[in-house]
Design a protein around this motif. Structure first.
Motif, PDB file in Angstrom:
ATOM      1  N   ALA A 167       0.852  -1.187   0.000  1.00  0.00           N
ATOM      2  CA  ALA A 167       0.000   0.000   0.000  1.00  0.00           C
ATOM      3  C   ALA A 167       0.891   1.241   0.000  1.00  0.00           C
ATOM      4  CB  ALA A 167      -0.902  -0.006   1.226  1.00  0.00           C
ATOM      5  N   PHE A 168       0.640   2.132  -0.961  1.00  0.00           N
ATOM      6  CA  PHE A 168       1.409   3.366  -1.063  1.00  0.00           C
ATOM      7  C   PHE A 168       0.511   4.543  -0.709  1.00  0.00           C
ATOM      8  CE2 PHE A 168       3.611   0.515  -3.992  1.00  0.00           C
ATOM      9  CZ  PHE A 168       4.920   0.709  -3.594  1.00  0.00           C
ATOM     10  N   PRO A 169       1.079   5.605  -0.135  1.00  0.00           N
ATOM     11  CA  PRO A 169       0.287   6.808   0.145  1.00  0.00           C
ATOM     12  C   PRO A 169      -0.279   7.400  -1.152  1.00  0.00           C
ATOM     13  CG  PRO A 169       2.404   6.900   1.268  1.00  0.00           C
ATOM     14  CD  PRO A 169       2.448   5.719   0.353  1.00  0.00           C
ATOM     15  N   ALA A 170      -1.476   7.945  -1.067  1.00  0.00           N
ATOM     16  CA  ALA A 170      -2.185   8.450  -2.247  1.00  0.00           C
ATOM     17  C   ALA A 170      -1.423   9.558  -2.970  1.00  0.00           C
ATOM     18  CB  ALA A 170      -3.562   8.946  -1.846  1.00  0.00           C
ATOM     19  N   GLU A 171      -0.674  10.381  -2.246  1.00  0.00           N
ATOM     20  CA  GLU A 171       0.034  11.484  -2.903  1.00  0.00           C
ATOM     21  C   GLU A 171       1.158  11.009  -3.825  1.00  0.00           C
ATOM     22  OE1 GLU A 171       2.003  11.355   1.257  1.00  0.00           O
ATOM     23  OE2 GLU A 171      -0.018  11.201   0.497  1.00  0.00           O
TER      24      GLU A 171
ATOM     25  N   ALA B 248       8.546  10.564   1.834  1.00  0.00           N
ATOM     26  CA  ALA B 248       8.057   9.317   1.231  1.00  0.00           C
ATOM     27  C   ALA B 248       8.481   8.134   2.081  1.00  0.00           C
ATOM     28  CB  ALA B 248       8.612   9.152  -0.168  1.00  0.00           C
ATOM     29  N   PRO B 249       7.615   7.144   2.205  1.00  0.00           N
ATOM     30  CA  PRO B 249       7.990   5.945   2.959  1.00  0.00           C
ATOM     31  C   PRO B 249       9.026   5.127   2.170  1.00  0.00           C
ATOM     32  CG  PRO B 249       5.800   5.701   2.019  1.00  0.00           C
ATOM     33  CD  PRO B 249       6.240   7.097   1.734  1.00  0.00           C
TER      34      PRO B 249
ATOM     35  N   ALA C 233      11.906   1.991  -2.631  1.00  0.00           N
ATOM     36  CA  ALA C 233      12.220   0.634  -3.075  1.00  0.00           C
ATOM     37  C   ALA C 233      11.656   0.357  -4.472  1.00  0.00           C
ATOM     38  CB  ALA C 233      11.684  -0.388  -2.076  1.00  0.00           C
ATOM     39  N   ILE C 234      10.405   0.723  -4.702  1.00  0.00           N
ATOM     40  CA  ILE C 234       9.809   0.454  -6.020  1.00  0.00           C
ATOM     41  C   ILE C 234      10.472   1.315  -7.095  1.00  0.00           C
ATOM     42  CG2 ILE C 234       7.871   2.075  -5.911  1.00  0.00           C
ATOM     43  CD1 ILE C 234       7.599  -1.426  -7.296  1.00  0.00           C
ATOM     44  N   LEU C 235      10.820   2.560  -6.761  1.00  0.00           N
ATOM     45  CA  LEU C 235      11.526   3.408  -7.724  1.00  0.00           C
ATOM     46  C   LEU C 235      12.914   2.852  -8.043  1.00  0.00           C
ATOM     47  CD1 LEU C 235      10.539   6.986  -6.479  1.00  0.00           C
ATOM     48  CD2 LEU C 235       9.857   5.882  -8.621  1.00  0.00           C
TER      49      LEU C 235
ATOM     50  N   MET D  93      18.097  11.133  -7.588  1.00  0.00           N
ATOM     51  CA  MET D  93      16.731  11.626  -7.751  1.00  0.00           C
ATOM     52  C   MET D  93      15.912  11.401  -6.484  1.00  0.00           C
ATOM     53  SD  MET D  93      13.344  10.423  -8.487  1.00  0.00           S
ATOM     54  CE  MET D  93      13.791   8.740  -8.525  1.00  0.00           C
ATOM     55  N   PHE D  94      16.315  10.451  -5.685  1.00  0.00           N
ATOM     56  CA  PHE D  94      15.579  10.161  -4.458  1.00  0.00           C
ATOM     57  C   PHE D  94      15.684  11.304  -3.446  1.00  0.00           C
ATOM     58  CE2 PHE D  94      16.391   5.401  -5.308  1.00  0.00           C
ATOM     59  CZ  PHE D  94      15.384   5.397  -6.259  1.00  0.00           C
ATOM     60  N   LEU D  95      16.589  12.240  -3.681  1.00  0.00           N
ATOM     61  CA  LEU D  95      16.744  13.405  -2.809  1.00  0.00           C
ATOM     62  C   LEU D  95      15.843  14.558  -3.244  1.00  0.00           C
ATOM     63  CD1 LEU D  95      20.638  13.351  -2.534  1.00  0.00           C
ATOM     64  CD2 LEU D  95      18.972  12.362  -0.942  1.00  0.00           C
TER      65      LEU D  95
END
Length: 193
Positions: A48-52, A118-119, A124-126, A109-111
């Protein structure tokens, strides 16, 4: 005496033809988009991912940005591979090294501020999508260079032998026979310049 050598990947002047590069680039674009959508679908089904991060047309895990970013990566990689194949003595190796460095840099890019808060499962999925994109693109584009012994290379060699008739092969250079040297007509075929 005019002779040419057979092309192989270790020669510095070997490059991928534009049409072949475009074909493989488009194929890479389609495949990497599909693969990343599959990874996204599996990730969304398992976690489950946050909606945003998932909702809306511009969330990092929305379908639109995944396809667009996959396409941009494939197009950029195709252009880089075209340049590398033109100027490198070992284009597949050089391209793989460059792609590895770009992959590592892509994790910066994760920064981005969009991902603040973001959780870990979003990261992880990115990360999985980045790695699968790199592996897919490199795997497809490095096959654009015709390998010695491939059907294309064998076909070209066979055609040149047939068109040359009595030519002999010495080492990797095609040389005309004495009869061809003393011929008054100009030889025709793909290996004569």
């Amino acid at each position: 005496m005019v002779a040419t050598t057979t092309r192989n990947e270790s020669e510095s002047n070997s490059s991928v033809g534009t049409f072949r590069l475009v074909q493989f680039g488009l194929f890479a674009l389609v495949v990497v988009s599909i693969v990343n959508l599959l990874v996204l679908s599996i990730g969304l089904a398992l976690v489950a991912f946050p909606a945003e991060f998932v909702g809306g047309p511009f969330g990092p895990l929305a379908v639109g940005p995944v396809v667009v970013n996959s396409a941009v990566a494939a197009i950029g990689a195709t252009l880089v591979y075209g340049v590398v194949s033109r100027y490198s003595e070992r284009p597949n190796r050089m391209f793989t090294i460059i792609a590895g460095m770009v992959l590592v840099l892509s994790f910066a890019m994760f920064l981005a501020p969009d991902l603040s808060g973001a959780p870990p499962n979003v990261f992880a999925i990115l990360a999985v999508m980045h790695v699968t994109a790199a592996v897919t693109i490199v795997g497809i584009l490095t096959r654009a260079m015709a390998q010695e012994g491939s059907p294309d290379e064998v076909s070209r060699t066979s055609q040149s032998i047939i068109s040359r008739g009595a030519a002999t092969r010495r080492g990797s250079v095609w040389e005309p026979t004495p009869r061809e040297l003393h011929s008054t007509s100009t030889p025709r075929g793909p290996i004569w310049r």
